[in-house]
Write an enzyme that holds these catalytic residues in place. Structure first.
Site, PDB file in Angstrom:
ATOM      1  N   LYS A  44      70.932  58.576  67.342  1.00 55.97           N
ATOM      2  CA  LYS A  44      71.358  57.840  68.536  1.00 55.97           C
ATOM      3  C   LYS A  44      72.764  58.301  68.944  1.00 55.97           C
ATOM      4  O   LYS A  44      73.457  58.962  68.166  1.00 55.97           O
ATOM      5  CB  LYS A  44      71.336  56.342  68.248  1.00 55.97           C
ATOM      6  CG  LYS A  44      72.287  55.897  67.156  1.00 55.97           C
ATOM      7  CD  LYS A  44      72.017  54.463  66.739  1.00 55.97           C
ATOM      8  CE  LYS A  44      72.971  54.029  65.639  1.00 55.97           C
ATOM      9  NZ  LYS A  44      72.594  52.742  65.056  1.00 55.97           N
ATOM     10  N   TYR A  80     106.409  60.289  73.069  1.00 52.40           N
ATOM     11  CA  TYR A  80     106.598  59.075  73.865  1.00 52.40           C
ATOM     12  C   TYR A  80     107.025  57.910  72.984  1.00 52.40           C
ATOM     13  O   TYR A  80     106.523  57.733  71.878  1.00 52.40           O
ATOM     14  CB  TYR A  80     105.288  58.694  74.556  1.00 52.40           C
ATOM     15  CG  TYR A  80     104.919  59.598  75.701  1.00 52.40           C
ATOM     16  CD1 TYR A  80     105.717  59.690  76.836  1.00 52.40           C
ATOM     17  CD2 TYR A  80     103.753  60.357  75.651  1.00 52.40           C
ATOM     18  CE1 TYR A  80     105.372  60.514  77.888  1.00 52.40           C
ATOM     19  CE2 TYR A  80     103.389  61.182  76.700  1.00 52.40           C
ATOM     20  CZ  TYR A  80     104.204  61.258  77.824  1.00 52.40           C
ATOM     21  OH  TYR A  80     103.859  62.070  78.856  1.00 52.40           O
TER      22      TYR A  80
HETATM   23  C1  LIG Z   1      72.401  53.036  63.676  1.00 48.36           C
HETATM   24  C2  LIG Z   1      71.315  52.450  62.865  1.00 48.36           C
HETATM   25  C3  LIG Z   1      71.027  52.953  61.596  1.00 48.36           C
HETATM   26  C4  LIG Z   1      71.881  54.008  60.920  1.00 48.36           C
HETATM   27  O1  LIG Z   1      73.043  53.411  60.411  1.00 48.36           O
HETATM   28  P1  LIG Z   1      74.075  54.245  59.511  1.00 48.36           P
HETATM   29  O2  LIG Z   1      75.047  53.240  59.036  1.00 48.36           O
HETATM   30  O3  LIG Z   1      74.698  55.249  60.418  1.00 48.36           O
HETATM   31  O4  LIG Z   1      73.269  54.874  58.436  1.00 48.36           O
HETATM   32  C5  LIG Z   1      69.950  52.434  60.921  1.00 48.36           C
HETATM   33  N1  LIG Z   1      69.184  51.452  61.475  1.00 48.36           N
HETATM   34  C6  LIG Z   1      69.443  50.943  62.685  1.00 48.36           C
HETATM   35  C7  LIG Z   1      68.579  49.859  63.230  1.00 48.36           C
HETATM   36  C8  LIG Z   1      70.512  51.412  63.418  1.00 48.36           C
HETATM   37  O5  LIG Z   1      70.758  50.905  64.623  1.00 48.36           O
END
Ligand SMILES: *Cc1c(COP(=O)(O)O)cnc(C)c1O
Length: 367
Positions: A41, A259
């Site tokens: 994702k 800055y």
């Molecule tokens: C993003 C997500 C994962 C992966 O999580 P990580 O901590 O990156 O391993 C697994 N299951 C769901 C439902 C997620 O949304």
């Protein structure tokens, strides 16, 4: 008129295909009996779906949120399973699911209504999500079995798998409470199970079940930093963000840099200006002392991060000058590694956020 070739800024990100393969193998070793969803994702946590595809194609499936990203995976010639982790948002998404052959999460009654109204020749495989305590998505335990029963009567539905998501697999409250709720509620329901994210895979391998859902470990960041480092889990960084020194300054005692003049040299100090800033995705919250590698040697940043530049202390690297390579996170040419988790910690955040925030203006290649 004289035309000059555009001079790109020296900042550059590299995605390491070998590291992705290595990290996937680490997941396989931790959960040897499970199928693996490679979670890609958010454009593969900022790495780029197409860029990670080669390194992660050894997974059993890909999990993501966005239909556009699923389309890109199919365009990369992936024919295996793809899971939509939040399911569909509106009716017409179901048509794209049918067309692309996507499996999808069902987390609320409205999604069952949409499925019941969907016309399809090929029934969908769904993952029914239980809210076992995270309280974001999923059916409450007392509604879960009714949801399963309703899905089970729909001709639009093929196989029903069961899933939940842990809020504290990386420590804190742990997983026992949620695991108990899930197991009691789902006990005699048939179907494959999916429970574990990265932290659960590494810390609670006994819950791996049929499908694990690793994200962050694949990219080489530790899911439970600072308790355990990426080195502890034998993970390799999948992304290197590198740039170069573009200017050198000799600071006199009691002068400041950047800055807000937040850093004052207490004695004469040789510093480098590096072509990276918050407009590249380097976090502005990283103050003086954030670790950074120059010529593969560890040193620290000085003063505030600005839009296009940061300053680094050249004391440990007296031979560094204009053009010297700087590693913001990831691997240096000499093999030294600066974990993204350490940089994130200095900025009060987590590795996930830094990799996802890599800015579009940064050129990226794979190796
Ligand atoms: C993003 C997500 C994962 C992966 O999580 P990580 O901590 O990156 O391993 C697994 N299951 C769901 C439902 C997620 O949304």
């Amino acid at each position: 008129m004289v035309r000059f070739a555009p001079m790109p800024r020296p900042i550059h990100a590299t995605i390491h295909t070998d590291a992705l393969r290595h990290n996937l193998a680490r997941v396989r070793a931790a959960a040897p009996d499970a199928n693996v969803w490679a979670v890609v994702k958010a454009n593969a946590y900022g790495h780029g779906i197409e860029r990670v595809y080669d390194g992660l194609r050894g997974a059993d499936g890909f999990a993501l949120l966005d239909l556009g990203e699923a389309e890109r995976l199919r365009a990369s010639s992936w024919r295996g399973p793809i899971l939509l982790l939040e399911g569909v948002f509106e009716m017409r998404d179901l048509e794209r699911c049918s067309r692309l052959g996507l499996w999808h999460v069902v987390h609320c009654a409205e999604q069952i209504d949409m499925l019941a109204a969907h016309k399809t020749e090929s029934p969908h495989r769904v993952f029914l999500k239980m809210n076992s305590g995270m309280n974001r998505l999923g059916f409450a335990p007392e509604r879960f079995r009714a949801a399963w029963a309703r899905l089970n009567t729909l001709p639009q539905v093929d196989e029903i798998s069961l899933m939940t998501h842990f809020s504290d697999a990386d420590g804190g409250a742990g997983i026992e409470g949620q695991l108990g709720v899930f197991e009691r509620t789902a006990a005699d329901l048939p179907g494959e199970r999916s429970l574990a994210n990265s932290a659960a895979i590494l810390r609670h391998p006994q819950v791996a079940a049929d499908w694990v859902r690793p994200g962050i470990v694949l990219y080489g960041s530790s899911p439970d930093f600072p308790e355990h480092s990426s080195a502890h889990w034998a993970l390799q960084p999948a992304m290197t963000l590198a740039s170069k020194i573009v200017a050198v300054q000799a600071m006199a005692a009691l002068t400041t840099v950047g800055y807000g003049s937040t850093f004052t040299a207490d004695s004469p100090l040789r510093i480098g200006s590096v072509a990276v800033g918050y407009a590249d995705g380097y976090p502005r919250h990283c103050g003086t002392g954030t670790p950074v590698l120059v010529n593969g040697v560890r040193t620290r940043t000085l003063g505030r991060v600005s839009m296009d530049l940061i300053a680094v202390d050249l004391t440990p690297v007296p031979d560094a000058g204009i053009g010297s390579p700087v590693t913001l996170w990831g691997r240096a040419e000499n093999g030294a590694v600066l974990p993204i988790d350490e940089v994130a910690q200095a900025g009060g955040t987590v590795g996930y956020e830094l990799m996802c925030a890599l800015a579009p203006r940064v050129a990226v290649t794979t190796d």
